[in-house]
Design an enzyme around this catalytic site. Structure first.
Site, PDB file in Angstrom:
ATOM      1  N   HIS A   1      -6.687 -11.644  -1.585  1.00 22.83           N
ATOM      2  CA  HIS A   1      -6.052 -11.267  -0.318  1.00 22.83           C
ATOM      3  C   HIS A   1      -6.925 -11.738   0.849  1.00 22.83           C
ATOM      4  O   HIS A   1      -7.924 -11.099   1.192  1.00 22.83           O
ATOM      5  CB  HIS A   1      -5.878  -9.753  -0.288  1.00 22.83           C
TER       6      HIS A   1
ATOM      7  N   THR B   1       0.847  -1.191   0.000  1.00 21.21           N
ATOM      8  CA  THR B   1       0.000   0.000   0.000  1.00 21.21           C
ATOM      9  C   THR B   1       0.883   1.242   0.000  1.00 21.21           C
ATOM     10  O   THR B   1       1.778   1.364   0.830  1.00 21.21           O
ATOM     11  CB  THR B   1      -0.897  -0.005   1.256  1.00 21.21           C
TER      12      THR B   1
ATOM     13  N   TYR C   1       3.909   6.335   3.136  1.00 19.41           N
ATOM     14  CA  TYR C   1       2.448   6.422   3.053  1.00 19.41           C
ATOM     15  C   TYR C   1       1.927   7.847   2.853  1.00 19.41           C
ATOM     16  O   TYR C   1       0.835   8.156   3.286  1.00 19.41           O
ATOM     17  CB  TYR C   1       1.835   5.867   4.346  1.00 19.41           C
TER      18      TYR C   1
ATOM     19  N   GLY D   1       9.327  -6.338   0.426  1.00 17.90           N
ATOM     20  CA  GLY D   1       8.493  -5.154   0.464  1.00 17.90           C
ATOM     21  C   GLY D   1       9.330  -3.898   0.574  1.00 17.90           C
ATOM     22  O   GLY D   1       9.698  -3.272  -0.414  1.00 17.90           O
ATOM     23  N   ARG D   2       9.683  -3.545   1.815  1.00 16.94           N
ATOM     24  CA  ARG D   2      10.389  -2.274   2.047  1.00 16.94           C
ATOM     25  C   ARG D   2      11.668  -2.164   1.231  1.00 16.94           C
ATOM     26  O   ARG D   2      11.993  -1.091   0.708  1.00 16.94           O
ATOM     27  CB  ARG D   2      10.721  -2.157   3.537  1.00 16.94           C
TER      28      ARG D   2
ATOM     29  N   TYR E   1      -8.154  -8.274   6.835  1.00 14.23           N
ATOM     30  CA  TYR E   1      -9.188  -7.717   5.962  1.00 14.23           C
ATOM     31  C   TYR E   1     -10.376  -8.682   5.964  1.00 14.23           C
ATOM     32  O   TYR E   1     -10.397  -9.655   6.732  1.00 14.23           O
ATOM     33  CB  TYR E   1      -8.606  -7.423   4.568  1.00 14.23           C
TER      34      TYR E   1
ATOM     35  N   GLN F   1      -3.478  -7.725  -6.717  1.00 22.29           N
ATOM     36  CA  GLN F   1      -4.006  -8.203  -5.437  1.00 22.29           C
ATOM     37  C   GLN F   1      -5.372  -7.558  -5.180  1.00 22.29           C
ATOM     38  O   GLN F   1      -5.515  -6.337  -5.282  1.00 22.29           O
ATOM     39  CB  GLN F   1      -3.055  -7.877  -4.287  1.00 22.29           C
TER      40      GLN F   1
ATOM     41  N   HIS G   1      -4.049 -10.613   6.790  1.00 23.25           N
ATOM     42  CA  HIS G   1      -3.806  -9.296   7.390  1.00 23.25           C
ATOM     43  C   HIS G   1      -5.019  -8.551   7.901  1.00 23.25           C
ATOM     44  O   HIS G   1      -5.061  -7.318   7.855  1.00 23.25           O
ATOM     45  CB  HIS G   1      -3.043  -8.401   6.386  1.00 23.25           C
TER      46      HIS G   1
HETATM   47  C1  PHB Z   1      -1.766  -1.466   5.091  1.00 24.16           C
HETATM   48  O1  PHB Z   1      -2.290  -0.620   4.369  1.00 24.16           O
HETATM   49  O2  PHB Z   1      -1.255  -1.187   6.181  1.00 24.16           O
HETATM   50  C2  PHB Z   1      -1.762  -2.854   4.639  1.00 24.16           C
HETATM   51  C3  PHB Z   1      -2.471  -3.197   3.504  1.00 24.16           C
HETATM   52  C4  PHB Z   1      -2.468  -4.514   3.087  1.00 24.16           C
HETATM   53  C5  PHB Z   1      -1.785  -5.454   3.829  1.00 24.16           C
HETATM   54  C6  PHB Z   1      -1.097  -5.106   4.949  1.00 24.16           C
HETATM   55  C7  PHB Z   1      -1.087  -3.799   5.361  1.00 24.16           C
HETATM   56  O3  PHB Z   1      -1.780  -6.724   3.464  1.00 24.16           O
END
Ligand code: PHB
Length: 388
Positions: A178, A34, A364, A336-337, A183, A109, A181
């Site tokens: 997805h 994100t 973000y 990721g990062r 959701y 995703q 996490h």
């Molecule tokens: C987030 O926006 O913090 C986020 C979104 C999707 C994920 C994990 C974190 O799978």
């Protein structure tokens, strides 16, 4: 750890692997991230084209998009991604063209945010705050309303419609459902949040039904080899904690076994988040239990198709994962990062080039160019392609 690391040239991390209908050239992938660089209608801004194309620059890389909402109702916060309207699909089509031009593979995703949406954002837009049951999650002031069966069925239809939009309108190579996490799909899997007593909750099988049904219906619509699933057995982010390692093994042992039977080795890939990849740790700086292992999940999946693992990997630990920790399985390693901060991450991992450091303060910032396309390629990479 240094002496046990297989050099990149001989590591399985740099061996090709078949994924769905595609032959990837290596096993480093971009994790879904994100970044809030969509406009106020959740349409990708132009800057996203370069961002994704840059990270696709090593041919045969698996690129997974940021989590994208299946409907306008489920785009539950400002500037996150969405695949719910023709304008959104048209903008994603340009991004995906850029990834394909680099010879890489793109999966969109797809998610429904459920009670992880922001009530104060969706309310004024005319959408209701809903989830499996009327149970409040951490970080929210109000409880959602329990979804009706008709709304659950509509959600399945919306996953199908979004998948068709991604694949047929925008040109994605596939979609990643997805179910991780905290959701909506994950909340149905979570005993403390799914207190339903109908066909969609009350037992492990009934709690897993929504995820299995979404996968089945999306596969019918776009083809099973274009479908992937993401699960986070140990994540506690956004209320998704399953209570204990034992509880996780019960739920995900069942779910993964059923997925394997239902998809008969044809699912494009299964994406599994390790305990270390819990956004509770990565995004919020919380704790995780390093003794929790995905072994049971990999055993249950039994190499039915490739598995993408994620969990705060570094170049060195990714080599160890491919050659040691997961040597029995066909894994890819998602970054990721470190991938957002290194457009040429694949080249750097393969050639031992030091990484740019990531700057969390710019991860973000909605619609901001800073921290987005301004991380440089390495001189080594630029020389290798003859541009410097
Ligand atoms: C987030 O926006 O913090 C986020 C979104 C999707 C994920 C994990 C974190 O799978």
């Amino acid at each position: 750890m240094g002496s046990t690391v297989t050099p990149a040239e001989t590591s399985r991390l740099f061996k090709p692997i078949k994924l769905g209908n595609h032959e990837l050239q290596h096993r480093v992938s971009l994790a879904a991230l994100t970044r809030y660089r969509n406009d106020d209608d959740h349409v990708p801004l132009d800057m996203m084209r370069q961002y994704y194309a840059d990270r696709a620059s090593a041919p045969g890389t698996l690129i997974v998009s940021e989590a994208s909402a299946i409907s306008e109702a489920e785009a539950g916060e400002p500037n996150n991604a969405s695949m719910a309207t023709p304008a959104q699909a048209a903008a994603w089509k340009e991004i995906i063209k850029g990834v394909h031009a680099k010879g890489s593979v793109f999966f969109q995703q797809l998610y429904a945010m459920g009670s992880s949406a922001k009530p104060e954002y969706i309310g004024p837009r005319g959408f209701e705050y809903r989830d499996a049951s009327a149970v409040k999650i951490p970080g929210r002031d109000v409880a959602p309303r329990e979804m009706t069966v008709a709304e659950i069925e509509q959600t399945i239809d919306d996953f199908v419609a979004a998948a068709k939009r991604a694949v047929f309108d925008a040109g994605a190579d596939g979609v990643e459902i997805h179910a991780a996490h905290g959701y909506l799909l994950d909340h149905f899997l979570t005993p403390s949040l799914n207190q339903r007593t109908d066909e969609w909750g009350g037992s492990t099988a009934k709690s897993c039904r929504l995820t299995l049904e979404v996968v089945r219906r999306v596969a019918e619509a776009v083809g099973i080899e274009k479908v992937a699933v993401r699960l986070s057995p140990f994540a506690t982010y956004q209320g998704g904690g399953k209570g204990s390692g034992l509880a996780s093994r019960k739920i995900y042992g069942y779910l993964i076994t059923e997925l394997r039977k239902q998809t008969a080795g044809k699912l494009a890939y299964l994406s599994l988040v390790e305990a270390a990849g819990d956004p509770m740790a990565i995004v919020l700086g919380g704790d995780y239990d390093p003794t929790l292992s995905l072994d049971f999940a990999l055993e249950a999946w039994d190499n039915a198709s490739p598995v993408v693992v994620a969990g705060a990997y570094t170049p060195e630990s990714a080599l160890v994962a491919a050659d040691n920790v997961y040597a029995r399985w066909d894994v890819l390693v998602a970054f990721g990062r470190r991938f957002l901060a290194n457009p040429d991450l694949v080249y750097r991992v393969g050639h031992g080039v030091p990484l740019n450091k990531y700057d969390r303060t710019t991860f973000y910032i909605p619609k901001a160019p800073q921290g987005y396309n301004d991380y440089p390629f390495s001189q080594e990479y630029l020389q290798s392609i003859g541009s410097k």
